[in-house]
Scaffold this motif. Structure first.
Motif, PDB file in Angstrom:
ATOM      1  N   GLU A 228       0.843  -1.191   0.000  1.00  0.00           N
ATOM      2  CA  GLU A 228       0.000   0.000   0.000  1.00  0.00           C
ATOM      3  C   GLU A 228       0.880   1.242   0.000  1.00  0.00           C
ATOM      4  O   GLU A 228       1.988   1.238   0.561  1.00  0.00           O
ATOM      5  CB  GLU A 228      -0.945   0.024   1.203  1.00  0.00           C
ATOM      6  N   ILE A 229       0.396   2.296  -0.630  1.00  0.00           N
ATOM      7  CA  ILE A 229       1.086   3.583  -0.678  1.00  0.00           C
ATOM      8  C   ILE A 229       0.276   4.535   0.196  1.00  0.00           C
ATOM      9  O   ILE A 229      -0.809   4.985  -0.184  1.00  0.00           O
ATOM     10  CB  ILE A 229       1.201   4.101  -2.118  1.00  0.00           C
ATOM     11  N   TYR A 230       0.825   4.807   1.394  1.00  0.00           N
ATOM     12  CA  TYR A 230       0.123   5.600   2.404  1.00  0.00           C
ATOM     13  C   TYR A 230       0.955   6.841   2.710  1.00  0.00           C
ATOM     14  O   TYR A 230       2.125   6.736   3.096  1.00  0.00           O
ATOM     15  CB  TYR A 230      -0.089   4.762   3.671  1.00  0.00           C
ATOM     16  N   ASN A 231       0.366   8.015   2.492  1.00  0.00           N
ATOM     17  CA  ASN A 231       1.070   9.287   2.699  1.00  0.00           C
ATOM     18  C   ASN A 231       2.378   9.334   1.917  1.00  0.00           C
ATOM     19  O   ASN A 231       3.416   9.804   2.415  1.00  0.00           O
ATOM     20  CB  ASN A 231       1.318   9.537   4.182  1.00  0.00           C
ATOM     21  N   ASN A 232       2.338   8.784   0.697  1.00  0.00           N
ATOM     22  CA  ASN A 232       3.486   8.752  -0.221  1.00  0.00           C
ATOM     23  C   ASN A 232       4.627   7.888   0.318  1.00  0.00           C
ATOM     24  O   ASN A 232       5.791   8.097  -0.053  1.00  0.00           O
ATOM     25  CB  ASN A 232       3.994  10.166  -0.515  1.00  0.00           C
TER      26      ASN A 232
END
Length: 714
Positions: A228-232
């Motif tokens: 997952e890509i979370y807050n870049n």
């Protein structure tokens, strides 16, 4: 009255690129979410829908009936195909994912991602419930239905975590199997203390792909990653450490072919769809979701599920199987987080930061597509900002032609966010015009370097395989040495037959002597050859040792260079993270300033409206006051006119009296004869007052008498 916008046409540059066979367009499919049903299980009401389907590829978006001035704004958009709200999950899967799975078996790469505002049905399309699964569970079912009987030996391949795979030995396979059994036993022990969860039966998709490229003489392996890509930042959802401590973000790297990969990501081999679905559910539990005003389970990150299919021909022996014989293909299934507005979602605190990062990454994705289309339409070479977001950096190679790209634009037609839906539809239509180059076959792998020792050993092996090379050891064939002696039968009485026995024994001994002499000669020849061969081996060994020392020195130098580069990479990563933090902080400040500016503009607009209202009220009051003053001035003017008329009448009376007096004074008088009539008759009070005034103004005796005006002269 309806305001229509003209339908956009495909750019000329993109059309020319497609006609020349240099690329293929990004396929954009629009899927409409069905409206929510009422509590009374009544039929759904489509009257509140803001979307009307014109054809299988065109739709119309229009505003509500209560628009200003009674006008209805309409916008027309065209896509590759439109899936209406009555299309089932199974039909959508056959339309969207089956062609990509077919490409996967043929060794081709592809990307499928969903896009839309929050609450438009993206996660439902990708995951779906157990009773009606989405694209990802059905993809696992169909893939294993097609290749399940052709799976290769378990644990034979292991990911090197750099877009490649290593071939393991039998010992490594046993160790890997034991490690997995220990891990499974540990997981079972951890789950014994937990309450058993009620699991519903999952609906399986029994579709199987028949493909001419599916070679029954091949062995297949399936590997899965879930991030997952979370807050870049990139996080591995299969990493068990994510539950015990703060999760560590992963870094993006490029392999020797320029393709991006996630460093140290956990890639797991799966052997069935049930095992893959179990891993998928484990990752979904670790994914970040939150409750907002628009969605009860809103995704706060972009999730990327990658399936890799590795295959090789069974004609290749296992002992000679190398990495170059493996054919790898990948499909990425991406569930993008939905764009949202803070004022509509009612988010505060950490949710605001998440929404800001989501909108920023989606904005970078839109900018990349816009610049790509502009470069293709105008034949320019503007730099595409891939590196401004981890999402676009990860799929950069697909924009450059590594594989096929498909997008599912999810739309909720009953949503009240008309501008957000219009923004998403514009982005989908823009993406449809972007062309990506056709996927080229991968370049031939670079052969590994061979040192001099390997070259010398290979030359020795080649010399041994030549037919003219001498044989090191031959069969002695020493049957004469081990043959039994002839039987000696003689008589002590008569001595008959002694000569024959002695002759037989002599012949036998001579054969043994000749055989011994032959064997001695053969042994000396083999000894000389062995001595020569040993001397050559010693010399080759000495040269190999010297080469090994040189290579060791080179290896040490390269190790130092590698350590130096790793140090530089860490410093660059730190500076990059600092830059990202600074950029994010500046973006947050920019967002804050924009919100303040917007609030200030709203205040200014409100103040202007109040001023306009006050101005109108003041003008109305001023008009009333002016009317009152005008009426008052008119009344005063009338009063003044009456007073002036009265004064004029009084002046006229005075003038008449003065005229009469002047006339009397100019006539010749005879004191004896004439008498003033005024002295005879009694004067009225007004005449008395006038005379008094006239007498008060009479000239002195020294002054000449007043001369009456010319008009009063006789």
């Amino acid at each position: 009255m309806a305001l229509r916008t003209p339908m956009k046409k495909t750019q000329i540059g993109s059309r020319d690129l497609l006609a020349n066979g240099g690329g293929c367009p990004v396929e954009v499919f629009c899927r409409l979410r069905p409206p929510k049903q009422n509590n009374n299980d009544e039929e759904t009401d489509n009257s509140s829908s803001s979307v009307r389907i014109s054809s299988s590829t065109e739709l119309t978006l229009y505003s509500s009936e209560n628009a200003k001035n009674g006008q209805i704004r309409e916008s027309h958009y065209e896509f590759s195909h439109i899936l209406t709200d009555d299309v089932s999950q199974s039909a959508a899967f056959k339309e969207l994912a089956i062609p990509l799975l077919d490409d996967l078996i043929q060794g081709k790469n592809s990307v499928l991602f969903t896009y839309g505002i929050t609450g438009s049905g993206k996660t439902y399309t990708m995951m779906g419930p157990l009773s009606n699964p989405g694209l990802i569970p059905r993809s696992f079912d169909v893939l294993f239905n097609s290749i399940g009987s052709y799976l290769g030996k378990e644990y034979l391949l292991r990911s090197d975590r750099q877009n490649g795979y290593e071939i393991q030995t039998e010992a490594d396979i046993l160790l890997e199997r034991q490690r997995k059994e220990i891990q499974m036993a540990k997981n079972n022990n951890n789950q014994r203390g937990k309450m058993p969860e009620t699991t519903n039966t999952r609906i399986l998709d029994m579709t199987s792909i028949w493909n001419a490229q599916l070679n029954e003489n091949c062995s297949y392996f399936v590997f899965v990653t879930f991030v997952e890509i979370y807050n870049n930042y990139i996080y591995d959802l299969f990493d068990d450490d994510i539950l015990n401590k703060a999760p560590q973000s992963k870094q993006l790297r490029d392999d020797n072919r320029g393709r991006p990969y996630i460093r140290d990501v956990k890639e797991i081999e799966v052997r069935s769809s049930e095992e893959a679905i179990g891993l998928l559910n484990m990752g979904l539990k670790r994914r970040r979701i939150a409750h907002t005003q628009l969605n009860t389970e809103s995704s706060r990150s972009h999730s990327v599920l990658s399936m890799r299919l590795v295959q090789y021909h069974n004609d290749i022996p296992m002992t000679s199987l190398t990495k170059d014989d493996l054919i790898t293909s990948t499909i990425h299934l991406v569930d993008l987080a939905g764009s949202e507005r803070v004022n509509r979602a009612k988010t505060v605190g950490e949710r605001v930061k998440e929404a800001s990062n989501i909108n920023s990454s989606l904005m970078v994705l839109r900018q990349c597509f816009e610049i790509l289309r502009e470069n293709q339409a105008q034949c320019t070479s503007k730099m595409v900002p891939y590196r401004e977001s981890k999402l676009t950096s990860f799929f950069k190679s697909y924009f450059d032609g590594e594989g096929r790209i498909r997008m599912i634009l999810c739309v909720n037609p009953t949503a009240d966010g008309y501008e957000e839906i219009q923004h998403a539809l514009k982005f989908g239509e823009l993406t449809k015009d972007v062309m990506v180059p056709r996927a080229l076959p991968p370049p031939p792998p670079v052969p590994p370097k061979m040192n001099r020792g390997h070259v010398a050993l290979r030359e020795i092996d080649n010399q041994q395989q030549q037919p003219s090379a001498p044989v090191l050891f031959t069969e002695f064939n020493a049957q004469a040495l081990i043959a039994p002696f002839p039987s000696l039968e003689y008589s002590l009485l008569d001595g008959v037959g002694d000569d024959e026995a002695m002759l037989t024994l002599e012949q036998h001994l001579r054969r043994r002597i000749d055989e011994r002499h032959r064997l001695n000669i053969l042994i000396h020849e083999q000894h000389d050859y062995l001595h020569k061969f040993t001397f050559e081996l010693v010399s080759d060994y000495d040269s190999t040792i010297s080469d090994h020392d040189e290579l060791a020195k080179e290896n040490e130098q390269q190790s130092k260079a590698i350590r130096h580069l790793q140090t530089r990479i860490k410093l660059l990563e730190k500076s990059q993270n600092d830059f990202y933090k600074t950029t994010n902080q500046m973006e947050r400040e920019n967002k804050t300033l924009k919100s303040k500016i917007e609030d200030r503009n709203n205040e200014i607009k409100a103040s202007k409206a109040e001023r306009r209202k006050d101005k109108i009220d003041f003008e109305n009051k001023l008009k009333i006051k002016i009317n009152e003053l005008e009426q008052q001035y008119l009344n005063e003017l009338k009063t003044r006119e009456i007073q002036m008329r009265e004064l004029e009448r009084q002046h006229d009376d005075k003038l008449n009296i003065i005229r009469s007096m002047a006339a009397t004074a100019n006539t010749p008088t005879n004191e004896n004869v004439y008498q003033n009539p005024l002295s005879v008759r009694k004067r009225c009070p007004s005449e008395e007052r006038i005379l008094q005034e006239a007498s008060g103004q009479s000239p002195s005796p020294r002054q000449a008498p007043a001369v009456p005006p010319k008009r009063f002269r006789m």
